[in-house]
Design a protein around this motif. Structure first.
Motif, PDB file in Angstrom:
ATOM      1  N   ILE A 124      55.099 -27.725 -76.851  1.00 10.32           N
ATOM      2  CA  ILE A 124      54.539 -28.108 -78.221  1.00 10.32           C
ATOM      3  C   ILE A 124      55.319 -28.151 -79.462  1.00 10.32           C
ATOM      4  O   ILE A 124      56.064 -27.316 -79.970  1.00 10.32           O
ATOM      5  CB  ILE A 124      53.360 -26.787 -78.332  1.00 10.32           C
ATOM      6  CG1 ILE A 124      52.533 -26.509 -77.191  1.00 10.32           C
ATOM      7  CG2 ILE A 124      52.596 -26.989 -79.486  1.00 10.32           C
ATOM      8  CD1 ILE A 124      51.766 -25.411 -77.045  1.00 10.32           C
ATOM      9  N   ARG A 161      47.189 -31.113 -80.690  1.00 13.18           N
ATOM     10  CA  ARG A 161      48.448 -30.600 -81.013  1.00 13.18           C
ATOM     11  C   ARG A 161      49.343 -31.603 -80.281  1.00 13.18           C
ATOM     12  O   ARG A 161      48.682 -32.163 -79.219  1.00 13.18           O
ATOM     13  CB  ARG A 161      48.381 -29.314 -80.512  1.00 13.18           C
ATOM     14  CG  ARG A 161      48.160 -28.850 -79.195  1.00 13.18           C
ATOM     15  CD  ARG A 161      48.383 -27.259 -79.062  1.00 13.18           C
ATOM     16  NE  ARG A 161      48.073 -27.126 -77.671  1.00 13.18           N
ATOM     17  CZ  ARG A 161      48.038 -25.796 -77.108  1.00 13.18           C
ATOM     18  NH1 ARG A 161      48.558 -24.790 -77.818  1.00 13.18           N
ATOM     19  NH2 ARG A 161      47.530 -25.468 -75.965  1.00 13.18           N
ATOM     20  N   TRP A 163      52.358 -32.756 -77.811  1.00 15.67           N
ATOM     21  CA  TRP A 163      53.339 -32.167 -76.794  1.00 15.67           C
ATOM     22  C   TRP A 163      54.370 -33.175 -76.652  1.00 15.67           C
ATOM     23  O   TRP A 163      54.255 -34.273 -76.645  1.00 15.67           O
ATOM     24  CB  TRP A 163      52.540 -31.832 -75.370  1.00 15.67           C
ATOM     25  CG  TRP A 163      51.693 -30.793 -75.220  1.00 15.67           C
ATOM     26  CD1 TRP A 163      50.313 -30.816 -75.979  1.00 15.67           C
ATOM     27  CD2 TRP A 163      51.711 -29.705 -74.506  1.00 15.67           C
ATOM     28  NE1 TRP A 163      49.552 -29.818 -75.630  1.00 15.67           N
ATOM     29  CE2 TRP A 163      50.463 -28.869 -75.128  1.00 15.67           C
ATOM     30  CE3 TRP A 163      52.743 -29.031 -73.736  1.00 15.67           C
ATOM     31  CZ2 TRP A 163      50.353 -27.417 -74.329  1.00 15.67           C
ATOM     32  CZ3 TRP A 163      52.661 -27.853 -73.462  1.00 15.67           C
ATOM     33  CH2 TRP A 163      51.317 -27.051 -73.562  1.00 15.67           C
TER      34      TRP A 163
END
Length: 1156
Positions: A124, A161, A163
């Motif tokens: 992440i 979010r 990756w």
């Protein structure tokens, strides 16, 4: 110039490469099969193998090829589950790209081919616009799509979010097969050509690859750039006919040959259209013989017709890719290739040898002479004593026959077609075998002229014999003899050779080539090549020795004795007989006068004619000094201005497109910010005066030779390099030497930044991002030719861009036009809008610079641009953005043009990775460090660590890549291997666990930036860390300790700072803007932080030195400890207090550093 490679393929399908610094062909032994032809670029080489598949060979580099895969995890909030994977039907995918339109789950990513490998697993990204996010890396918004923030608000209904996962290209320096696309191609490829990396306005790293299939179709490889060297897919390009061969230049030129012998030119190639838009037909150079081969460069096109004649196309450029007409050239070739700088190579149809076109320059693109590249291949018999004949008279072994050399070597070119001279050659006819398949688009070669009376019967009816690739490696070559009737020296003797059965292929004295590619070979008119040094016959050496004069040792001794006696007698007559007389003059006076123009001190300031004189004198002890005089008239009254040479602190050339000017500073003039400005009539006169005055200033101060290891280096905004020898009291407390009294002298060369340390290692980076290392010399530039200034001096080039802006205003009738308001800026201006700068009146920075490109729209502007390069704003001046809104009434776009400077200096180039920043460990004066840590950032933002850097080998050996999650722009290493860096987004990072055992460290720690500020530069000393943000604020990092090297908070020190340099003793020097003098305000001024002590690392006040116009300074080599001051001197009330009031500071506390 860095080393580059010339590639070639022989008739057996073996690939060879020849280095510009080498003297032999190197066999590419990693090729697992035979190749038909290759097409080279600087970073890679493409080839077609015998299986008709395309292969790629990427040159190994210290900078790895990494590709970042990314996908976004999206979630929506609901009252029951909170944020969850349950999305609305109208929402984007749960796993998607940044736009949300493409479904991208983690398990959907695959490696493109076997040439790639994963660096690690998915992780992440916890960094958002330079700031760390909360745990988990989530960013929040009200809905998809919207503006995301790292803070969760009451109306945040969605979040996402990012990756990340990196893959690395591993097939370096080996031939890797390009994977076929999902739909197989209809037929295999027969020709290939790469280029297009210099297409106007295209992003750096892009490349075009064109291919021709056996059915005459043309294909274009999509998606080739630095991070994806293999490309993605093939796309067919419509054609007006069937193509047999194609050539793509480094720029926007693409030509192809049709089966009928005509040529076609691709038009419309440019930014966003690398494939072009249409074809234009160009007739063959010869109506009787159609074209069979074409080769293009940047501004040239060469062609070969079926009768093997060579043709040159005149009038070719990016605006007229079709050219204007053909010119017949001397020589007969089977193929030609054009490389970098429009240099030309060819393979002769007579002896199948590789020839180089000499004399190709920007003013004479057709060149002058064909010259044979006569170097052996690795493993050839030419390395052994059995090979004793020169290549210029030797034949080549092929099919058991001995062939004479080509007749096109060193033949003068002409605008009309000419024939070769009395030299002779042998050519055989082709048969349908593997060799003829390699050159299937050419007619069988004709039988050549007879060699002469040496062997007339042997040469009449020769034919190509069938060659079997497997049997060729064990076949024993027959003996043969050949004699060149045009050769008059002892080389024209018969030589007999016998090749052993165990000799591998390649033992021929003369290889037979089928293809050559110079697309990655960087050669110009100044290059020193060792390709034409033929091995000399023993008989030739003996004949030369027999022609030399025979002088016995006895004759040599008598001659030397006679010369010595004559010199002794002359010395006694002219000097010894007058030693009893006293010296008539105890000091010598020397005066040089000239006429110049002076920028007068009083208003109105203007140039006025003056007489300039330098009076230099030397005393009986050899000490030298002098005085400068400027004689001028003031209201018909004769006056003069003078300055002592020992008071001059610096001589600065001022680059101006209209006058050849330079400035003279003294301590008083430095305080005033008003130097003595003089203008010479010519550039050479200015350089002569600068060299003379610089030597006089150095003589008066007793400074000679190269700078010391403790020297302070600085660079002006024009790229001139200066050094100053620091005094021991420069950092003394409380009475340091004022920095306006420091003497600066110029070092040859042209750089953008310089970094050094106290053991003499100095690196620099040019405007074109080329890295240079200091050689230890002194001189170059206008010092060229002075005594003691020619050692370790190298040629140095630099390229920079000149920018102008096109401005427009919107009106309701015509939209955006060049008609502005009366209060608007010029419609063509500089960045400030205050000066009128058009394409025609904008000149290079100085006469030393020359244009090397045309004006082109610059798309790499901060803030982004639209498709045409425009930036929009509400008014002039304002914050610009790359998209139009309803409130935008003005727009601008930036035009760029490259110019080049060629000079000399004590700098050696370090290829091949271009750099944007460099830092060297600031060692102590008595440091015993063997290997010095050196870190750098490439122009693409990659972090690099240089291995093998020592005081004896300052250039080091190789680069070690240090992985990062984003590109960086500044880096600095301090004592105890503290490595700090600034990312492109303005955030700071600290590298942990850096040591001599682990020179690259293990991980990056994210350091939060000051609130609402983006950092741009960092400098680390012994215990201090300073940074400069994009708004010119200088920050000090508090709380840095050995146990917690990341520190705790940022403290503001000053504003209007451009650059900062922290030395090995934590001394602080900056380049500051808006420094007020008694006469004027200066930007780019060298400033010294006073009062820096272990208990007061932030210092107390500023001392102002030389300026303005300075852009960079480094004090990281000055490790001299200041002299100790006794306590009584500190308590003496008569001592003046340090000047300059304390700067108001504010402290900003951040959280703990974050491990990333």
């Amino acid at each position: 110039m860095p080393v580059s490679l010339l590639w070639a393929v022989d008739v057996y399908g073996q690939i060879y490469r020849l280095s510009t610094a080498g003297q032999q062909w190197e066999h590419c032994r990693d090729a697992q099969m035979e190749f038909k032809r290759v097409s080279a670029a600087q970073q890679c080489c493409w080839g077609i193998a015998c299986d008709n598949n395309i292969y790629l060979n990427v040159h190994a580099s210290d900078l790895p090829i990494r590709y970042q895969e990314e996908t976004y995890e999206n979630q929506r909030w609901n009252p029951v589950d909170g944020f969850s994977e349950r999305l609305l039907p109208s929402d984007r995918w749960q796993w998607s790209d940044v736009t949300g339109l493409q479904h991208q789950p983690l398990d959907s990513f695959r490696l493109p081919s076997n040439s790639w490998e994963w660096e690690g697993d998915w992780y992440i990204d916890e960094n958002f616009e330079g700031e760390p996010t909360e745990k988990g890396g989530w960013t929040y918004a009200m809905d998809f799509p919207a503006y995301y923030t790292k803070d969760k608000k009451w109306n945040s209904c969605v979040r996402r979010r990012r990756w990340l996962r990196y893959r690395r290209y591993k097939a370096m320096d080996t031939w890797a097969k390009i994977p076929s696309q999902q739909t197989t191609l209809p037929d295999p490829f027969s020709d290939i050509s790469c280029g297009g990396w210099e297409i106007s306005e295209e992003p750096r790293g892009q490349m075009s690859l064109w291919a021709v299939s056996l059915q005459g179709k043309v294909w274009f490889r999509e998606g080739i750039y630095h991070q994806n060297p293999e490309g993605s897919t093939w796309e067919e390009v419509p054609l007006p006919g069937e193509v047999v061969q194609i050539s793509c230049g480094p720029g926007d030129l693409v030509w192809a040959v049709l089966w009928e012998g005509e040529l076609i030119v691709r038009e419309g190639i440019g930014r966003g259209f690398p494939k072009g838009t249409s074809w234009a037909v160009v007739a063959s150079p010869s109506p009787a013989a159609g074209a069979i081969h074409v080769a293009v460069g940047i501004n040239v096109v060469w062609a070969v017709t079926k009768d093997n004649k060579v043709w040159f196309r005149r009038g070719v450029n990016s605006h007229n890719p079709c050219g204007s007409g053909w010119i017949s050239m001397v020589g007969e070739m089977i193929m030609i290739d054009v490389g970098l700088n429009d240099q030309v190579w060819g393979i002769s149809c007579e002896d199948r040898a590789v020839y180089f076109r000499q004399g190709v320059t920007s003013s004479e693109l057709s060149g002058k002479t064909w010259k044979l590249i006569s170097v052996p291949r690795d493993g050839d018999r030419s390395h052994s004593s059995a090979s004793a004949i020169s290549v210029q008279s030797a034949g080549c072994f092929f099919s058991g026959e001995v062939h004479a050399q080509s007749a096109v070597s060193d033949v003068e070119s002409d605008t009309e077609r000419g024939s070769t001279d009395g030299a002779t050659c042998l050519i055989t006819s082709a048969s349908p075998d593997f060799i003829s398949e390699l050159v299937s688009d050419r007619e069988p070669a004709k039988t050549s002229r007879q060699v002469g009376s040496a062997a007339p019967a042997l040469l009449e009816e020769e034919t190509w014999s069938n060659v079997d690739l497997e049997e060729a490696q064990a076949q024993q070559a027959q003996t043969g003899a050949g004699q060149d009737s045009a050769d008059t020296c002892s080389l024209s003797s018969v030589a007999t050779y016998t090749l052993a059965m165990e000799d591998t292929y390649g033992t021929d004295e003369h290889p037979v080539w089928a293809w050559v590619s110079g697309g990655g070979c960087s050669v110009d008119s100044h290059s020193q090549l060792n390709w034409f040094n033929c091995s000399v016959n023993t008989s030739l050496v003996q004949s030369v020795q027999s022609m030399s004069l025979s002088v016995t040792p006895a004759q040599t001794a008598a001659w030397r004795r006679q010369i010595f006696e004559q010199l002794s007698e002359r010395t006694k007559r002219e000097m010894d007989n007058f030693r009893h007389y006293e010296q008539a003059i105890e000091q010598s006076v020397w005066v040089k006068k000239g006429t110049m123009q002076w920028w007068r001190d009083w208003k109105p300031h203007k140039w006025m004619d003056v007489h300039f004189a330098l009076e230099q004198f030397s005393g009986p002890e050899g000490n030298k000094d002098g005085i400068l005089f400027i004689y001028y008239n003031f209201y018909e009254e004769k006056k003069y201005l003078h300055a002592f040479i020992n008071e001059v602190t610096i001589l600065v050339p001022v680059l101006n497109d209209s006058k050849h000017t330079f400035a003279i500073y003294t301590p008083e003039r430095t305080k005033q910010r008003w130097p003595i400005r003089l203008a010479a009539a010519t550039e050479q006169e200015m350089h002569d005066w600068l060299a003379l005055l610089s030597v006089s200033c150095c003589d008066s101060r007793g400074i000679h030779g190269p700078p010391s290891k403790q020297a302070i280096w600085s660079v002006t905004c024009k790229g001139d390099i200066f050094v100053s020898e620091p005094s021991p009291s420069l950092e003394a407390v409380p009475y340091p030497t004022p920095c306006d009294q420091m003497f600066w002298r110029q070092i040859g060369g042209h750089l953008r930044i310089v970094e050094c340390n106290s053991i003499g290692i100095v690196w620099g980076i040019g405007y074109d991002h080329t890295a240079w290392v200091y050689t230890g010399g002194y001189g170059g530039g206008f010092f060229q030719g002075l005594s003691g200034s020619t050692d370790n001096i190298c040629t140095q080039t630099d390229v920079k861009s000149v920018y102008i802006y096109e401005n427009q205003r919107w009106n309701p009738v015509t939209g955006y036009t060049s008609r502005g308001l009366p209060t608007d800026r010029y419609m063509w201006s500089d960045a400030s809008g205050l000066y009128d700068c058009t394409k025609t009146n904008t000149k290079p920075p100085s006469p030393q610079w020359t244009w090397v490109s045309d004006w082109a729209v610059d798309y790499s502007v901060s803030g982004g641009t639209d498709r045409e390069g425009w930036q929009y704003a509400a008014d002039f001046p304002a914050s610009y953005h790359g998209y139009k809104t309803m409130k935008d009434f003005v727009r601008r776009r930036r035009w760029a043009r490259k110019c080049k400077l060629t000079t000399t200096g004590p700098w050696q180039e370090i290829p091949p990775i271009p750099l944007s920043d460099v830092t060297i460990l600031p060692c102590e004066a008595q440091s015993s460090v063997d290997v010095v840590p050196l870190w750098a950032i490439s122009n693409k933002g990659d972090v690099l660590c240089r291995l093998g850097v020592t005081s004896l080998t300052p250039a080091g050996s190789s680069w070690l890549h240090v992985g990062t999650d984003q590109p960086f722009k500044s880096i600095s290493i301090g004592a105890a291997s503290q490595v700090w860096a600034i990312a492109k987004d303005g955030s700071a990072f600290y590298r942990g666990s850096v040591s001599s055992q682990s020179p690259a460290g293990d991980c990056w720690y994210h350091i939060p930036s000051p609130a609402k500020q983006k950092l741009k530069q960092v400098s680390v000393g012994r215990t201090s860390v300073y940074t400069v943000d994009e708004n010119g604020n200088l920050w000090y990092r508090q709380g840095v300790t050995p146990s917690y090297p990341q520190g705790s908070s940022w403290e503001h020190i000053s504003n209007n700072v451009r650059k900062v340099s922290v030395g090995p003793l934590d001394q602080v020097w900056v380049i500051a803007d808006k420094v007020q003098g008694s006469h004027s305000l200066s930007c780019g001024t060298v400033c010294h932080r006073l009062g820096v002590q272990p208990l007061e690392p932030k210092g107390q006040s500023w001392d102002y030195g030389i300026g303005g116009g300075w852009d960079h300074i480094t004090v990281r080599g000055n490790s001299m400890e200041p002299p100790r001051i006794c306590l009584s001197s500190l308590l003496d009330p008569s001592c003046p207090a340090p000047h300059s009031p304390l700067t108001v500071r504010n402290t900003e506390v951040n959280g703990s550093a974050v491990l990333c």
